[in-house]
Design a protein around this motif. Structure first.
Motif, mmCIF file in Angstrom:
data_model
loop_
_atom_site.group_PDB
_atom_site.id
_atom_site.type_symbol
_atom_site.label_atom_id
_atom_site.label_comp_id
_atom_site.label_asym_id
_atom_site.label_seq_id
_atom_site.Cartn_x
_atom_site.Cartn_y
_atom_site.Cartn_z
ATOM 1 N N ASP A 114 40.757 34.848 36.771
ATOM 2 C CA ASP A 114 42.142 34.974 37.222
ATOM 3 C C ASP A 114 42.204 35.974 38.377
ATOM 4 O O ASP A 114 41.750 37.119 38.247
ATOM 5 N N ARG A 115 42.769 35.545 39.501
ATOM 6 C CA ARG A 115 42.786 36.409 40.689
ATOM 7 C C ARG A 115 43.657 37.636 40.483
ATOM 8 O O ARG A 115 43.349 38.719 40.986
ATOM 9 N N ALA A 116 44.748 37.500 39.779
ATOM 10 C CA ALA A 116 45.621 38.656 39.540
ATOM 11 C C ALA A 116 44.904 39.695 38.680
ATOM 12 O O ALA A 116 44.988 40.910 38.932
ATOM 13 N N GLY A 168 46.639 34.356 45.985
ATOM 14 C CA GLY A 168 45.833 35.368 45.302
ATOM 15 C C GLY A 168 44.732 35.918 46.181
ATOM 16 O O GLY A 168 44.416 37.117 46.130
ATOM 17 N N HIS A 184 46.263 38.449 48.551
ATOM 18 C CA HIS A 184 46.568 39.729 47.903
ATOM 19 C C HIS A 184 45.297 40.547 47.690
ATOM 20 O O HIS A 184 45.292 41.773 47.860
#
Length: 505
Positions: A48-50, A10, A13
Motif C-alpha cells: 500500500d503506497r499510503a 500515491g 505523494h
C-alpha cells in the motif's frame, strides 16, 4: 512539486516526500522512477503506497533504500582521472605555496556513495607526501552506502578504470573481494550528511575550512533552489584559496556563489579566492598591424589677464525673495546598450572593413560580445592574431561559450587540431545543446582520424538540429537554418559510417 504524469497519485505523494527531505528534482523518466519505488516497496514488504509513505517518515533504512533507487550511486576508484590530475598538478602545488608546512590538508568527498572516491583522495595525498598531515572527510545521505564504505570491501568492478591500478598496493584478496588496507581506511572519516539541509558548514558537522571539496554528480539530482543553497554552502565550507571539483554533468555554479571559475580541458573547477585577490583579467590584445589612431595635438589658447580693479563696496542687502523651486530637469538619457555601442563595428563588418571593425570593437571590449566581434573581424585578416585574441578573451570570460566556439574554429583553421579539440570539448561542456559545437568537434576529430568520435559528434549535431523547426536559425551559425545543418551533419555521419565499414572489410 511540479505536476507530472504519474500513473497513480500515491507515487506523486511519495516523491514529494523525498523531494522535501532530499531536495531531488522531478525525474525525467517517470515510469523508471515508479519502477524504482515499486522495487523499494517490495523490499520493505509494503504493498500500500499510503502505508509505505508513513514508513518512510519513521524508517531511515527504508528512506535510504528508496534514495538508492531514485539516484545512481555510480563510482569506482580514481573515476575521471583528470580531476585527480588537476589536484596533483595544479591545486596541491598552489596549496603548498599558500599553506604553512605544518598545515594538515582538509579534504571532503560530498556524496561519497560506497567510498571509492574518498579512498582515492587519501591514496593521492599519501603519494604526494602528506602522510599524517591530512583529514579526509566523506559524507552521504545513504546510511547503507556509508556502511558499505566503512567495510572497504570491493569487487573487481570498482577497479575498472586505468587509474585504479594505483589502489592495488593497498588491496588484498579475501573471498574474491578486494579489501582495503587499514593504513588507507583509517585516514577517511565517514559521516551522515543531508546536503539539502542547512546544518552545514559547522564545526558540529565536521564540515568547515576545507582545502579541497569533491562534489561530483550530486548536484544533477537537485532542484534549482536546492542547487543555489548548496552552492552557497559549498563556498562557505571552503577555506580561502580552496578548490571545489564538480562533475562534468553538474550544473554551472556561476552566479550562485562567489567562486572563481577555472576552465580546464575537462570542464570547470572552482576556487574561493581570498578577499581582494586579483582575478585573471589580462589587458585587451594589442595588434601591431592595427595601431591606435593618435589623438590630434591640442594647445589651449592663452588666458587673457583680468583687469585689476578695486573691489566695490558691498551693497545693502535687498529684501529676500520668496523661495522658489528649481525647474524640474529632464531625465538623463539612458546609457547606450552593448548592441548600440557595437553598431559602428557591426556596420564595418558588413562592409568587409575588417581592420576598422576590429578597432571599433576593441574600443568597447569590456564584455564578451565585443571580444567576440573583435575575434570574428581579426579572423578575416590575421588568423594568428585572432588566436591570440581568443586566448586573452577566454581568460577574461572563461564561461562564455561563444568565445570558446570561436577559439575552436580559429584553431581548426590554423591546423592546431589538439588545441581545437580541447576548445570544442569545452564548448560542449559549457553548452551541451549548442549544435555548432558538436559539428565543429566532429570536423576536428575527423581530421585527427578519430572516426568513431567524429561520428558521435555529427550524430549529436544532427539530433540537436532536427529537434528545431527546419527554418529556425541555429545559434552561433551565422544565420544557417536548422534543416540545412541537420542535413550537413547527417551527410557527414553517413560518409563516416561508409568509411568505417570499408575499413572493417
Amino acid at each position: 512539486m511540479e505536476p507530472a504524469p504519474w500513473s497513480h497519485p500515491g507515487y506523486a505523494h511519495i516523491f514529494a516526500h523525498v523531494q522535501q527531505r532530499a531536495g531531488l528534482q522531478l525525474p525525467t523518466c517517470i515510469p523508471a522512477a515508479e519502477e524504482g519505488i515499486d522495487r523499494a516497496m517490495a523490499r520493505a514488504g509494503e504493498k500500500d503506497r499510503a502505508l509505505y509513505l508513513g514508513r518512510l517518515t519513521s524508517d531511515p533504512g527504508a528512506f535510504d533504500d528508496l534514495l538508492n533507487e531514485l539516484t545512481i550511486g555510480e563510482t569506482y576508484f580514481f573515476r575521471t582521472h583528470e580531476h585527480f590530475d588537476f589536484l596533483r598538478h595544479h591545486a596541491l602545488p598552489e596549496l603548498r605555496r599558500t599553506r604553512s608546512p605544518e598545515h594538515a590538508l582538509r579534504v571532503w568527498s560530498a556524496g561519497c556513495a560506497s567510498g571509492e572516491e574518498p579512498y582515492s583522495l587519501a591514496v593521492l595525498l599519501m603519494e604526494e607526501g602528506y602522510g599524517h598531515r591530512m583529514e579526509v572527510h566523506a559524507t552521504d545521505i545513504s546510511r547503507a552506502a556509508l556502511a558499505h564504505a566503512q567495510q572497504a570491501s570491493y569487487s573487481a568492478w570498482s577497479l575498472r578504470s586505468t587509474g585504479a591500478e594505483r589502489m592495488r598496493p593497498f588491496l588484498r584478496m579475501e573471498d574474491k573481494r578486494y579489501v582495503l588496507a587499514s593504513e588507507v581506511r583509517h585516514r577517511v572519516r565517514f559521516h551522515y550528511l543531508n546536503l539539502a539541509l542547512d546544518t552545514w558548514p559547522s564545526p558540529e558537522s565536521g564540515i568547515s575550512g576545507m582545502d579541497i571539496i569533491f562534489c561530483r554528480n550530486v548536484l544533477i539530482y537537485f532542484t534549482r533552489p536546492t542547487i543555489a543553497a548548496v552552492a552557497r554552502r559549498l563556498y562557505e565550507s571552503l577555506a580561502e584559496g580552496g578548490f571545489l571539483i564538480t562533475g562534468p554533468s553538474d550544473p554551472n555554479l556561476a552566479g550562485l556563489a562567489p567562486l572563481e571559475p577555472l576552465l580546464t580541458g575537462w570542464g570547470v573547477a572552482w576556487q574561493r579566492l581570498p578577499p581582494g585577490a586579483p582575478r585573471a583579467a589580462p589587458a585587451p590584445p594589442a595588434f601591431p598591424f592595427l595601431p591606435p589612431t593618435p589623438a590630434a595635438a591640442f594647445t589651449p589658447p592663452p588666458l587673457s589677464p583680468l583687469p585689476m580693479v578695486a573691489p566695490p563696496r558691498p551693497p545693502t542687502p535687498p529684501p529676500q525673495p520668496a523661495p522658489h523651486r528649481p525647474p524640474t530637469l529632464p531625465p538623463l538619457p539612458a546609457a547606450p546598450s552593448v548592441t548600440e555601442r557595437l553598431e559602428p563595428a557591426r556596420q564595418a563588418m558588413e562592409r568587409g572593413d575588417w581592420r576598422n571593425a576590429a578597432q571599433l570593437a576593441r574600443a568597447q571590449e569590456e564584455g564578451p560580445e565585443a571580444a567576440a566581434m573583435t575575434i570574428r573581424a581579426l579572423a578575416n585578416v590575421n588568423p594568428g592574431a585572432a588566436a591570440t585574441a581568443c586566448t586573452e578573451a577566454t581568460a577574461r570570460f572563461p564561461l562564455a561559450a561563444e568565445l570558446r566556439y570561436l577559439e575552436a574554429m580559429v584553431l581548426l583553421g590554423l591546423g592546431r587540431l589538439g588545441e581545437a579539440e580541447r576548445a570544442a570539448r569545452q564548448v560542449v561542456y559549457l553548452e551541451p545543446a549548442l549544435a555548432v559545437a558538436h559539428l565543429t568537434l566532429g570536423h576536428v576529430l575527423r581530421r585527427q582520424e578519430d572516426l568513431a568520435g567524429a561520428q558521435r559528434a555529427f550524430r549529436a549535431a544532427e539530433e540537436l538540429c532536427a529537434a528545431l523547426p527546419p527554418d529556425s536559425p541555429v545559434p552561433l551559425s551565422e544565420g544557417e537554418r536548422a534543416g540545412r545543418l541537420a542535413q550537413v551533419a547527417h551527410d557527414e555521419r553517413v560518409r563516416l559510417e561508409t568509411m568505417m565499414k570499408r575499413e572493417e572489410s
